[in-house]
Every structure is written in C-alpha cells, then in structure tokens.
Design a protein around this motif. Sequence first.
Motif, PDB file in Angstrom:
ATOM      1  N   UNK A  86      -4.416   7.762   7.871  1.00  0.00           N
ATOM      2  CA  UNK A  86      -3.822   8.639   9.752  1.00  0.00           C
ATOM      3  C   UNK A  86      -4.268   9.673   9.645  1.00  0.00           C
ATOM      4  N   UNK A  87      -4.028  10.483   8.583  1.00  0.00           N
ATOM      5  CA  UNK A  87      -5.335  11.755   9.103  1.00  0.00           C
ATOM      6  C   UNK A  87      -6.531  11.455   9.512  1.00  0.00           C
ATOM      7  N   UNK A  88      -8.022  11.024   8.101  1.00  0.00           N
ATOM      8  CA  UNK A  88      -9.201  10.455   8.435  1.00  0.00           C
ATOM      9  C   UNK A  88      -9.293   9.488  10.283  1.00  0.00           C
ATOM     10  N   UNK A  92     -14.324   5.491   7.701  1.00  0.00           N
ATOM     11  CA  UNK A  92     -14.038   6.849   8.157  1.00  0.00           C
ATOM     12  C   UNK A  92     -15.234   7.718   7.631  1.00  0.00           C
ATOM     13  N   UNK A  93     -14.691   7.775   6.063  1.00  0.00           N
ATOM     14  CA  UNK A  93     -15.073   9.186   6.204  1.00  0.00           C
ATOM     15  C   UNK A  93     -16.827   9.647   6.179  1.00  0.00           C
ATOM     16  N   UNK A 108     -10.814  10.522  15.734  1.00  0.00           N
ATOM     17  CA  UNK A 108     -10.598   9.905  17.358  1.00  0.00           C
ATOM     18  C   UNK A 108     -10.220  11.113  17.907  1.00  0.00           C
ATOM     19  N   UNK A 109     -10.511  12.354  17.170  1.00  0.00           N
ATOM     20  CA  UNK A 109     -10.656  13.947  17.882  1.00  0.00           C
ATOM     21  C   UNK A 109     -12.216  14.769  18.173  1.00  0.00           C
ATOM     22  N   UNK A 112       0.629  -1.287   0.003  1.00  0.00           N
ATOM     23  CA  UNK A 112       0.119   0.060  -0.202  1.00  0.00           C
ATOM     24  C   UNK A 112       1.186   1.530  -0.102  1.00  0.00           C
ATOM     25  N   UNK A 113       0.636   2.266  -0.535  1.00  0.00           N
ATOM     26  CA  UNK A 113       1.033   3.485  -1.309  1.00  0.00           C
ATOM     27  C   UNK A 113       1.135   4.367   0.104  1.00  0.00           C
ATOM     28  N   UNK A 114       2.618   4.620   0.337  1.00  0.00           N
ATOM     29  CA  UNK A 114       3.052   5.821   1.631  1.00  0.00           C
ATOM     30  C   UNK A 114       1.526   6.748   1.946  1.00  0.00           C
ATOM     31  N   UNK A 115       0.958   7.268   0.398  1.00  0.00           N
ATOM     32  CA  UNK A 115       0.055   8.270   0.432  1.00  0.00           C
ATOM     33  C   UNK A 115      -1.685   7.686   1.128  1.00  0.00           C
ATOM     34  N   UNK A 116      -1.391   6.459   0.540  1.00  0.00           N
ATOM     35  CA  UNK A 116      -2.570   4.964   1.331  1.00  0.00           C
ATOM     36  C   UNK A 116      -2.689   5.864   3.039  1.00  0.00           C
TER      37      UNK A 116
END
Length: 164
Positions: free
Chosen positions: A82-84, A116-117, A89-90, A73-77
């Motif tokens: 991680x951002x989502x 998640x979105x 969590x926030x 899996x690409x690092x961008x994924x």
Amino acid sequence: MEHFNAASAEALEETLLACLHSPRWSRRVAEHRPYPDLDSLLAAAEEAAYDLTWPDLTEALAAESLPPLPPGTYSAAHTALSAAHAAYEARFGHVFVICLADVPPAETLDRLLEAIRSRLTNDPEEERMVVADELRRLARARLVSTLRGAENCATSPHGAAPGR
C-alpha cells in the motif's frame, strides 16, 4: 474463435472491455472480425493497443487495480505494498499496473514490490512507455484467458454454451 467471431456487438464489447478498458481498442478489435485463428486476433489486438494515445491509456488505467495477493499474505506485506502504491500514484498520477500472468502465486508479492520500487525511479515519459507495454500484456493475457474459458465452456461434457 467461432464464439468470438459470432458474438453480438454488445457481448463482444463487454468481453473486450474486460480485457482492456479502452472503447477505442475494443471497437478496433471488434471491427476486424472475423479472425481465422487466435494468433490473428492477438496480432490485431496488439496492433490496436500500440495505436492508443495517452488519454486512451489513462482511461484504461482508471479501470485497473493491483492484482490480488495470495491468501495468507501477512498484513505487513499489505502495508508495504500500500505504501509503495501510494508513492507510485503520487509520483505518476495513476494506478500501478503490471502483468503477472506467468508468475506463480507464491512469487506475486515479491514481484509486485520489486517492480513498483524499481519503476518509481523511472522518469514520467519512460514510465508511460512501461505502462503502455504492461497494459498490452494484460490485454493479451486476459484475451487468451477469456477465449480459452469460452472454448472450455463450448466443449464441456454437458454441452453448455459459452457464458458471454
């Protein structure tokens, strides 16, 4: 089922907590042994999961992590996930959980990001219901997988006993 019904209390607790990290759930499932068949066990496990309170579910959530992404899996994924996850969590104060038992590995990332979105738009009470359902689905899938693994060990050509 023989292995499950005959397991020591300690071994069974370890097995059940690996399926859903809720001592209340694992005790309740264990206390109703013996089970005549897998369907009976799964029905009892589901009933016990429906009776969990939000603090019980929060305890189970503390032991959860995101499912692993397929190799390559690409690092961008990873960054997008991680951002989502951080946004989730926030918003809700706990880890994101989803049962992907029937999802092909090639679709894991897309399903995770989509879910998640989508769930970020839920209100907190609605998300609690979704989380409870996902934890029940995870527990069921893990329990089935564990029992099938024990059956495979018990019937191996080398006569090995189940490893739990």
